[in-house]
Write a protein that holds these residues in place. Structure first.
Motif, short mmCIF file in Angstrom:
data_model
loop_
_atom_site.label_atom_id
_atom_site.label_comp_id
_atom_site.label_asym_id
_atom_site.label_seq_id
_atom_site.Cartn_x
_atom_site.Cartn_y
_atom_site.Cartn_z
N TRP A 1 0.83 -1.20 0.00
CA TRP A 1 0.00 0.00 0.00
C TRP A 1 0.87 1.25 0.00
CZ3 TRP A 1 -5.55 0.72 1.26
CH2 TRP A 1 -6.29 -0.45 1.04
N LYS A 2 1.99 1.18 0.71
CA LYS A 2 2.97 2.26 0.73
C LYS A 2 4.36 1.67 0.52
CE LYS A 2 0.56 5.31 4.03
NZ LYS A 2 0.70 6.05 5.31
N THR A 3 5.20 2.42 -0.15
CA THR A 3 6.58 1.99 -0.36
C THR A 3 7.53 3.11 0.07
OG1 THR A 3 6.60 2.77 -2.65
CG2 THR A 3 5.96 0.48 -2.28
N LEU A 4 8.69 2.70 0.53
CA LEU A 4 9.69 3.66 0.98
C LEU A 4 11.05 3.14 0.58
CD1 LEU A 4 9.77 5.55 4.33
CD2 LEU A 4 11.80 4.29 3.65
N PRO B 1 13.27 9.97 4.83
CA PRO B 1 12.61 9.33 3.67
C PRO B 1 11.09 9.48 3.75
CG PRO B 1 14.24 7.86 4.64
CD PRO B 1 14.08 9.00 5.60
N ARG B 2 10.47 9.55 2.57
CA ARG B 2 9.01 9.72 2.51
C ARG B 2 8.36 8.48 1.90
NH1 ARG B 2 8.34 15.42 2.94
NH2 ARG B 2 10.33 16.18 3.76
N VAL C 1 -5.92 6.57 2.06
CA VAL C 1 -4.49 6.27 2.25
C VAL C 1 -3.65 7.06 1.26
CG1 VAL C 1 -2.76 4.44 2.11
CG2 VAL C 1 -4.94 3.99 3.23
N ALA C 2 -4.11 7.18 0.03
CA ALA C 2 -3.37 7.97 -0.96
C ALA C 2 -3.30 9.44 -0.56
CB ALA C 2 -4.02 7.82 -2.33
N TYR C 3 -4.39 9.96 -0.01
CA TYR C 3 -4.42 11.37 0.41
C TYR C 3 -3.45 11.63 1.56
CZ TYR C 3 -6.21 15.65 2.55
OH TYR C 3 -6.33 16.90 3.11
N THR C 4 -3.44 10.76 2.56
CA THR C 4 -2.52 10.95 3.68
C THR C 4 -1.06 10.77 3.24
OG1 THR C 4 -2.80 8.62 4.30
CG2 THR C 4 -4.21 10.24 5.39
N THR C 5 -0.83 9.90 2.27
CA THR C 5 0.53 9.73 1.75
C THR C 5 1.01 11.00 1.06
OG1 THR C 5 0.10 7.36 1.43
CG2 THR C 5 1.99 8.30 0.29
N ILE C 6 0.13 11.62 0.29
CA ILE C 6 0.50 12.88 -0.37
C ILE C 6 0.74 13.98 0.66
CG2 ILE C 6 -0.35 14.69 -1.92
CD1 ILE C 6 -1.84 12.53 -3.46
N GLN C 7 -0.12 14.03 1.67
CA GLN C 7 0.06 15.04 2.72
C GLN C 7 1.40 14.88 3.43
OE1 GLN C 7 -3.32 14.97 5.40
NE2 GLN C 7 -3.90 17.03 4.72
N ASP C 8 1.76 13.66 3.79
CA ASP C 8 3.03 13.43 4.49
C ASP C 8 4.22 13.67 3.57
OD1 ASP C 8 1.56 12.74 6.71
OD2 ASP C 8 1.67 10.57 6.32
#
Length: 230
Positions: A33-36, A158-159, A140-147
């Motif tokens: 769902w998220k990658t770093l 790292p983001r 989840v996509a919205y919070t990822t963009i915000q962070d």
């Protein structure tokens, strides 16, 4: 078997709904769902899903660890778990009801009006499953963009970025929405077939008198039995 436009619409809705359910299942279990990616160690990639976080080390192995507590998760992941599980229930029940209401499913005890209602209800549940799928994925996509664009976080940190599961989740929501709309549309297409009036059987009025012949060759009218003249 020749398929009508009504049957083809139902079949298309069922196939899209089934494809959406498959994509939904894969999206729920995937940890991407998220990658770093770490700039200091490019051979190491972190991924986060709804159930676990993984570290992928090239040429070594992939190590995953499940989240210990549901309450320790961020709010978007907590809500995403609940909504994705609800999507599975809505999608499965909607698919079953739509299958019972499909034109290809023949069962002598199910009336056409009941099959149309099954199809309508199944399409509504599939559209609801699409909504409960798109909402957590987009959250989840919205919070990822915000962070990612948060100025309060130092640039050296790292983001997190979008993972492949988010794109698959959006595709699942679109497939479920299209399948549900097609099923609802097919239910209204078959409405005129169900509500067709019963044809009355035409009857011919019988005459109240029948001709009779006497011995001299002349005719006269004789009343039919059961008919009274006034």
């Amino acid at each position: 078997m020749s398929w009508s436009f009504h049957g083809k619409t139902q079949l298309g809705g069922l196939l899209l709904s089934l494809l959406g359910c498959v994509c939904l299942c894969i999206t729920t279990v995937l940890p991407q769902w998220k990658t770093l990616s770490l700039e200091l160690n490019e051979m190491e990639t972190w991924t986060m899903g709804l159930w676990e976080v993984c570290v992928d080390q090239e040429e070594v192995a992939t190590v995953c660890k499940a989240f210990e507590s549901f309450l320790s998760l961020p709010r978007e992941l907590q809500a995403s778990r609940i909504l994705m599980v609800a999507s599975h229930g809505l999608g499965l029940v909607g698919l079953l009801l739509s299958g019972f209401g499909a034109e290809c499913f023949q069962f002598h005890r199910i009336r056409l009006a009941l099959k149309r209602r099954f199809c309508l209800l199944g399409g509504t549940l599939e559209a609801s499953a699409a909504a409960t799928t798109l909402l957590p994925v987009s959250w989840v996509a919205y919070t990822t963009i915000q962070d990612f664009w948060d100025d309060s976080i130092p640039e050296i940190v790292p983001r997190w970025e979008f993972g492949d599961a988010l794109y698959l989740g959006w595709a699942a929501g679109v497939f479920l929405a299209l399948g549900g709309l097609l099923l609802i549309f097919s239910a209204y297409l078959g409405k005129e077939d169900v509500s067709s009036p019963h044809m009355a059987v035409p009857t011919t009025a019988l005459p109240s008198c029948v001709p009779a012949q006497v011995s001299d060759g002349s005719f006269y009218l004789m009343p039919r039995p059961g008919t009274l003249f006034t």
